[in-house]
Structures are given as C-alpha cells and as structure tokens.
Design a protein around this motif. Structure first.
Motif, PDB file in Angstrom:
ATOM      1  N   PHE A   1      63.729  31.238  37.158  1.00  0.00           N
ATOM      2  CA  PHE A   1      62.420  30.731  37.560  1.00  0.00           C
ATOM      3  C   PHE A   1      61.733  31.721  38.510  1.00  0.00           C
ATOM      4  O   PHE A   1      60.595  32.137  38.281  1.00  0.00           O
ATOM      5  CB  PHE A   1      62.584  29.358  38.226  1.00  0.00           C
ATOM      6  CG  PHE A   1      61.321  28.838  38.836  1.00  0.00           C
ATOM      7  CD1 PHE A   1      60.330  28.288  38.021  1.00  0.00           C
ATOM      8  CD2 PHE A   1      61.116  28.891  40.200  1.00  0.00           C
ATOM      9  CE1 PHE A   1      59.150  27.815  38.580  1.00  0.00           C
ATOM     10  CE2 PHE A   1      59.945  28.416  40.772  1.00  0.00           C
ATOM     11  CZ  PHE A   1      58.955  27.883  39.959  1.00  0.00           C
ATOM     12  N   MET A   2      62.451  32.107  39.557  1.00  0.00           N
ATOM     13  CA  MET A   2      61.859  33.028  40.531  1.00  0.00           C
ATOM     14  C   MET A   2      61.453  34.342  39.868  1.00  0.00           C
ATOM     15  O   MET A   2      60.395  34.889  40.139  1.00  0.00           O
ATOM     16  CB  MET A   2      62.871  33.325  41.647  1.00  0.00           C
ATOM     17  CG  MET A   2      63.124  32.188  42.588  1.00  0.00           C
ATOM     18  SD  MET A   2      61.693  31.803  43.588  1.00  0.00           S
ATOM     19  CE  MET A   2      61.824  33.034  44.874  1.00  0.00           C
ATOM     20  N   PHE A   3      62.330  34.827  39.012  1.00  0.00           N
ATOM     21  CA  PHE A   3      62.084  36.130  38.412  1.00  0.00           C
ATOM     22  C   PHE A   3      60.892  36.074  37.459  1.00  0.00           C
ATOM     23  O   PHE A   3      60.070  36.987  37.416  1.00  0.00           O
ATOM     24  CB  PHE A   3      63.342  36.604  37.678  1.00  0.00           C
ATOM     25  CG  PHE A   3      63.413  38.090  37.532  1.00  0.00           C
ATOM     26  CD1 PHE A   3      63.608  38.895  38.637  1.00  0.00           C
ATOM     27  CD2 PHE A   3      63.272  38.684  36.285  1.00  0.00           C
ATOM     28  CE1 PHE A   3      63.674  40.268  38.513  1.00  0.00           C
ATOM     29  CE2 PHE A   3      63.337  40.056  36.154  1.00  0.00           C
ATOM     30  CZ  PHE A   3      63.538  40.847  37.269  1.00  0.00           C
ATOM     31  N   LEU A   4      60.793  35.001  36.709  1.00  0.00           N
ATOM     32  CA  LEU A   4      59.655  34.858  35.793  1.00  0.00           C
ATOM     33  C   LEU A   4      58.352  34.771  36.581  1.00  0.00           C
ATOM     34  O   LEU A   4      57.369  35.441  36.268  1.00  0.00           O
ATOM     35  CB  LEU A   4      59.821  33.607  34.920  1.00  0.00           C
ATOM     36  CG  LEU A   4      60.825  33.703  33.788  1.00  0.00           C
ATOM     37  CD1 LEU A   4      60.964  32.352  33.082  1.00  0.00           C
ATOM     38  CD2 LEU A   4      60.421  34.767  32.771  1.00  0.00           C
ATOM     39  N   VAL A   5      58.353  33.941  37.619  1.00  0.00           N
ATOM     40  CA  VAL A   5      57.119  33.703  38.366  1.00  0.00           C
ATOM     41  C   VAL A   5      56.664  34.952  39.112  1.00  0.00           C
ATOM     42  O   VAL A   5      55.482  35.276  39.136  1.00  0.00           O
ATOM     43  CB  VAL A   5      57.316  32.539  39.356  1.00  0.00           C
ATOM     44  CG1 VAL A   5      56.155  32.460  40.334  1.00  0.00           C
ATOM     45  CG2 VAL A   5      57.453  31.237  38.604  1.00  0.00           C
ATOM     46  N   TYR A   6      57.614  35.665  39.712  1.00  0.00           N
ATOM     47  CA  TYR A   6      57.226  36.772  40.586  1.00  0.00           C
ATOM     48  C   TYR A   6      57.255  38.146  39.923  1.00  0.00           C
ATOM     49  O   TYR A   6      56.697  39.096  40.446  1.00  0.00           O
ATOM     50  CB  TYR A   6      58.122  36.803  41.823  1.00  0.00           C
ATOM     51  CG  TYR A   6      57.605  35.982  42.970  1.00  0.00           C
ATOM     52  CD1 TYR A   6      56.535  36.434  43.739  1.00  0.00           C
ATOM     53  CD2 TYR A   6      58.169  34.755  43.287  1.00  0.00           C
ATOM     54  CE1 TYR A   6      56.050  35.688  44.792  1.00  0.00           C
ATOM     55  CE2 TYR A   6      57.688  34.005  44.343  1.00  0.00           C
ATOM     56  CZ  TYR A   6      56.633  34.482  45.102  1.00  0.00           C
ATOM     57  OH  TYR A   6      56.157  33.742  46.154  1.00  0.00           O
ATOM     58  N   VAL A   7      57.945  38.275  38.788  1.00  0.00           N
ATOM     59  CA  VAL A   7      58.053  39.606  38.192  1.00  0.00           C
ATOM     60  C   VAL A   7      57.518  39.640  36.763  1.00  0.00           C
ATOM     61  O   VAL A   7      56.657  40.474  36.444  1.00  0.00           O
ATOM     62  CB  VAL A   7      59.509  40.126  38.234  1.00  0.00           C
ATOM     63  CG1 VAL A   7      59.590  41.528  37.659  1.00  0.00           C
ATOM     64  CG2 VAL A   7      60.033  40.111  39.659  1.00  0.00           C
ATOM     65  N   ILE A   8      57.982  38.755  35.907  1.00  0.00           N
ATOM     66  CA  ILE A   8      57.623  38.881  34.498  1.00  0.00           C
ATOM     67  C   ILE A   8      56.171  38.458  34.239  1.00  0.00           C
ATOM     68  O   ILE A   8      55.390  39.226  33.673  1.00  0.00           O
ATOM     69  CB  ILE A   8      58.602  38.077  33.616  1.00  0.00           C
ATOM     70  CG1 ILE A   8      60.040  38.553  33.862  1.00  0.00           C
ATOM     71  CG2 ILE A   8      58.236  38.236  32.149  1.00  0.00           C
ATOM     72  CD1 ILE A   8      60.303  40.003  33.540  1.00  0.00           C
ATOM     73  N   PHE A   9      55.791  37.275  34.692  1.00  0.00           N
ATOM     74  CA  PHE A   9      54.409  36.845  34.463  1.00  0.00           C
ATOM     75  C   PHE A   9      53.394  37.800  35.088  1.00  0.00           C
ATOM     76  O   PHE A   9      52.405  38.154  34.437  1.00  0.00           O
ATOM     77  CB  PHE A   9      54.185  35.416  34.979  1.00  0.00           C
ATOM     78  CG  PHE A   9      54.930  34.376  34.188  1.00  0.00           C
ATOM     79  CD1 PHE A   9      55.330  34.625  32.881  1.00  0.00           C
ATOM     80  CD2 PHE A   9      55.232  33.140  34.749  1.00  0.00           C
ATOM     81  CE1 PHE A   9      56.039  33.680  32.151  1.00  0.00           C
ATOM     82  CE2 PHE A   9      55.940  32.185  34.023  1.00  0.00           C
ATOM     83  CZ  PHE A   9      56.347  32.458  32.722  1.00  0.00           C
TER      84      PHE A   9
END
Lengths: 295, 282
Positions: A23-31
């Motif tokens: 969740f954190m990685f998607l929100v802060y890096v991937i998106f």
C-alpha cells in the motif's frame, strides 16, 4: 470463519503480509510515477487550474538550451562517475592486506561515504575557494594561477564531479574489499604455480571472480550519477549561469524556486530523466530475472 | 589472497607499505581533517586567512557552544532524529513482512510485484517530487516530520524488501515446512521461527536506513521548510547562507551534522558493511 481461515491461510497469508508495504509503496512511489507523466501534459503552477496543453512542454523542452546543458552535464556525470569503479578497485587492492591496524584504516577510508553529501559539498566548496582554498594554495605554491573552480563555466561541473567521486570511490572500495575476501584462494595458488602474477593475475584470475562486485558497483554508480542533486545544490546552486545544472537539478528549479512554479514543465524534465534511468532499470531487472530462473 | 600478502614480500616492500599507509590515509581524509581543524579556529584566524597554519588558539568550546546558542542547530538535529527513527522502525517492519511474503509463498504476481519493488527503488526522485508534495499537502502533513517520515518509510521499503526477501530465501526452508506439518499457523511461523533468524538482517538494514535518511537532503528540501520541521541537512544549508564566510562555524556545524551517522557506522560497522555489500559476492 475459523475453518475458512484454516483452509485458506496459505493463500491469504502472503497478501496480509504484503498489504501494508505494498500500500505504502503504491501510494508513494508507483502511482506518483504515472501522475508525473500525466502532469507533464499540463500547464500548472501547482495551485490553480491545470490546463491541458498536450505535448507543448516537450516541444518547449526540445528548444530549451538550458535543457541541453543539463543533459550534456548528465552525460558527463555518467561517464566520469564511472572512474569511481577502477579507483575503488585500486584502493581496495591497496588495502587488502593483513597488517596491524588495517581494519581501522579500512573504516577510515570508508568514512566519506557515511557523511552527508551536504557536508561533502561544503567541504569541497571550501577546498576550491579561490583565495584560501587548499587547491589554490597548492597551485600558487608551485607558481600557477589560481583557478576559481566553482565560478568558472569550464571547470565547475568537473569540480563537482570530483567531489562526488570521493564518497563514491569509498563505496566501490568497500564492495571490492568484500569481493576480494571471497576470491577463491586455491585458484590464486594454482595461478601462481602457473607463474601468473601482477596485472595478468588481476585481469585473468581475480577480475572474473569479482564480477558480482563490479556489477553492483556499476549499478550504484549509475544511479548515483543520475541522482546527483545534493552536491550541485550545495556547491553552486546550478551556477555560474546555470552551467552546472543536471536534469535532476533543472527539474527542481523549474518546478519550484524563484523561477516560478512550473510543475508541468518540471514533470516533463523528470519524465526524460526517468526514461534514461529506465534503460538501466530494465537491464538490471533482466539480469535479476535470469538469476532467479537459474536458481 | 590477492595481492600477495605483504608479510611474504621483501623487507623493503614491507617497510614501504607500512609508510605508505598512513600517508595515503591522511591524503584521503585531508578535506575532513581540514574541517576538523577549522572548527576549532578563532574568528581572528579566519579573517586573517590562517586556514592551513597552526591555529593561534584552540576555540573548541567557544565555537561549538556558539553554534548551539546562536542557531537552531539543536532543533535541526532533534528533527533529524524525529524523522530518522520512525523511518527505520517503519521501513524495517514493513519490509520484514513483505520480504517474508515474497520469499516463502508461491503466488501469481509474486515475481512481478517483487520486481516492482526493485524497480521503484531506482527511479529518480524528481519523477515523484510533484505528486508526493501534493499528496503530503493534501494530507495536511506538509512541513511536518510526519510527512517526511511517511514518504521515507514508503520509499525505503523498496530497498529493504529486496534485502529481506533475499535473506529469508537463503534460510533453510525445511524449518517452515516442518512447522507447517505440525500445524503451526503462518503468523506464528513468521513471528516465532523466521523473525528471530532475521536479526542480522534487521540490524544491517537499521543502520543502513538510519544513515540514508539522516543524510537525505532532497526530500527535506521538498517537504519541509523552517526550523520547526527541517532536518539537519537542509538546516545546515540555510545556516551556511547565514554564516557566510564564518568558516569556523560552518565547519563545526558540519562536524555536528556528520557525527550521528559516523558513530552509528563505527558502532555497527559489521552490520553496515554486510548491508551495503549485499550481492557483492555470490
């Protein structure tokens, strides 16, 4: 409920373990990567309405001299930063001994990597200072003209890269020291019996065994070169007259600084930088993928 | 061992090496030695241009007290700790779990998601900058240590997961299988069997992440401003503007800023290097 969990726990557990990190990685890096790509098609000051302008940002970029200066400097960084690898190997070979006190010497050599680039930048701006910096004190003592490295368009980028090479060499050194530790001693003995020594030994016996270390050294050095921002911001703030900018710095400058908030244009610069980095990322992933499959 | 162990060479070489070692070391650390020396010089030395000679007086106490009394450097240091410590805890715990999931279970998307973590780890910061700043603003966390720490946790999770996954992958899988056949639940396996074995990896990542985050400058610049929330790296930069040519203060400030990661490195050296050289040997 309990029974359901019992039956499916093997299938559900990985997702539960993964959820917070993912969740954190998607929100802060991937998106954000995709958001940035999308913002690059807009004219936006960061506060008001976004205005869709298609590829106008990229067209402007293509005619922007500062962009080419930054790009050229990025290439310089990439090429010259690579010197950290042979330099690191050289230092590692020099230190790979077992005399008394060598451990502390090794850690002291590694020192520059541990301290912040802000400190490295301050130290070097001072080292280059035209009136009392050590470099110019040295130049004058052998009868040469002092060089105001950081104020001279010709020298400034080289000066900053030299500062960056200092911690980067330390990093490569530690990679090679670890690598040298794992070199198979039997192969060295065998090669010695065959009368291999010095450079020949290094080239044909040692270096092939250091391949994993070299690979990591290349990866971290390329990334370090493309991420160069701190030193430029500290030492010259892009100057003189923007001649020491790189893409990373130019992007920041365009997106928010006294030049005004041009988020869209900044995002377009970031996309170009990202595209360059992507070449390396794909190469790295491809190698990882091959390693995974052979395992 | 390569190169030839110095003990096996001729006496001349041995003595030469012995002599070369400290010379090389001093040369390598010259910039730092100069900073350390300058940080104890007096203002008089600085104005008269005595940078490289013997200091006329040792102003150790004066200079270091001065920077703490006349600037918010103590506050900056405190902020750095407030960002760094939660980041270490957050990133290491998230990646322990994610790494466990990637290493132990076979599921579709496993390799794909894992590669996403690795790739995300290498992207240039600038491509994240505008959206992350927006997100932080809309969370109301702009200019707070929380906003900064949240981003750092997320970003560091990428690298840490790569590390943890490879570490767990190298553990004997029979342990887990044996526990499963005994009917131990997956969570208990994670908590009681795998986690205790991960101590070295946790130690290595903690020191590494501590140093990375302590030294972060770019995100501090993007997500914070002013002394209430800025960490020492960004703080030092603004102080440098204030101090102008007061190099003795700049130097003292630099030393103070560099001290925590340096101490960390010396105390946890083995772990630090183990973390950094992951993958450097097969």
């Amino acid at each position: 409920m309990r029974a359901f969990w019992k039956r499916h726990q093997q299938r559900l557990a990985p997702w539960l373990f993964l959820a917070p990190g993912l969740f954190m990685f998607l929100v802060y890096v991937i998106f954000p990567i995709f958001q940035s790509i999308s913002i690059s098609f807009y004219d936006w000051d960061g506060l008001g309405e976004k205005k869709y302008i298609g590829v106008d940002n990229y067209i402007e970029l293509a005619g922007d001299e500062a962009f080419y200066t930054s790009l050229k400097n990025n290439v310089l960084w990439l090429v010259l930063y690579m010197l950290a690898i042979p330099a690191g190997l050289f230092v590692a070979l020099f230190l790979n001994q077992t005399v008394r006190g060598i451990r502390i010497v090794k850690s002291l050599f590694f020192f520059p990597f541990v301290i912040s680039q802000v400190v490295v930048g301050l130290v070097f701006s001072w080292f280059y200072d035209p009136s009392y910096g050590l470099l110019n004190v040295g130049l004058m003592s052998v009868g040469l003209e002092p060089i105001p490295v950081l104020a001279d368009e010709k020298w400034v980028t080289y000066g900053i890269i030299a500062a960056g090479l200092w911690p980067q060499t330390a990093y490569c050194m530690i990679l090679y020291l670890t690598g040298l530790n794992a070199v198979d001693p039997e192969q060295i003995e065998a090669a010695r019996l065959d009368n291999a020594k010095g450079l020949k030994m290094l080239w044909y016996v040692i270096l092939p065994q250091l391949k994993p270390a070299t690979f990591i050294a290349i990866v971290v050095t390329v990334i370090g070169a493309l991420r160069s921002f701190d030193l430029i911001s500290i030492m010259t703030d892009g100057g003189p007259w923007g001649s020491s900018r790189v893409l990373a710095f130019y992007m920041y400058e365009q997106a928010f600084s006294e030049y005004g908030f041009r988020m869209g244009y900044g995002a377009a610069i970031a996309v170009v930088l990202f595209a360059i980095m992507m070449i390396y990322i794909s190469g790295f992933l491809w190698k990882m993928y091959r390693d995974e499959r052979t395992r | 061992m390569f190169p030839t162990p110095i003990a096996k060479t001729r006496t001349v070489t041995r003595l030469a090496y012995r002599a070369a070692l400290p010379v090389a070391l001093v040369f390598w650390l010259l910039p730092l030695i100069a900073v350390a020396l300058t940080s104890v010089r007096s203002m008089a030395d600085i104005t008269s241009g005595n940078y490289w000679g013997v200091p006329t007086s040792i102003n150790f106490v004066e200079n270091y007290t001065a920077i703490f009394e006349s600037t918010p450097i103590g506050r900056y240091i405190f902020n750095s700790f407030r960002v760094t410590i939660p980041t270490v805890i957050g990133a290491v715990s998230l990646s322990c779990m994610a790494g466990f999931a990637f290493a132990v279970y076979r599921f579709r998307l496993n390799l794909l998601l894992f590669f996403m973590f690795i790739a995300g780890n290498f992207v240039p910061f600038q491509i994240l900058m505008v959206p992350v700043r927006d997100l932080t603003l809309s969370l109301g966390a702009y200019n707070t240590v929380t906003g900064l720490a949240l981003f750092h946790i997320a970003f560091q999770t990428g690298f840490c997961t790569l590390f943890m996954r490879n570490f767990i992958k190298a553990l004997p899988f029979e342990l887990i299988e044996a526990a499963r056949s005994e009917g131990v639940s997956e969570f208990r396996i994670f908590w009681f069997i795998v986690l205790p074995l991960m101590k070295p990896a946790i130690a290595a990542l903690s020191v590494l992440v501590f140093t990375f985050i302590w030294n972060d400058y770019f995100w501090a610049l993007v997500l914070t401003q002013g002394a209430e929330s800025q960490p020492i790296t960004a703080g030092l930069y603004s102080l440098n503007g204030q101090w102008l040519a007061a190099w003795h203060l700049v130097s003292a400030g630099s030393i103070v800023a560099a001290l925590p990661p340096v101490l960390m490195f010396f105390l946890m050296q083995r772990h630090f290097i183990a973390g950094l050289t992951l993958g450097a040997v097969k």
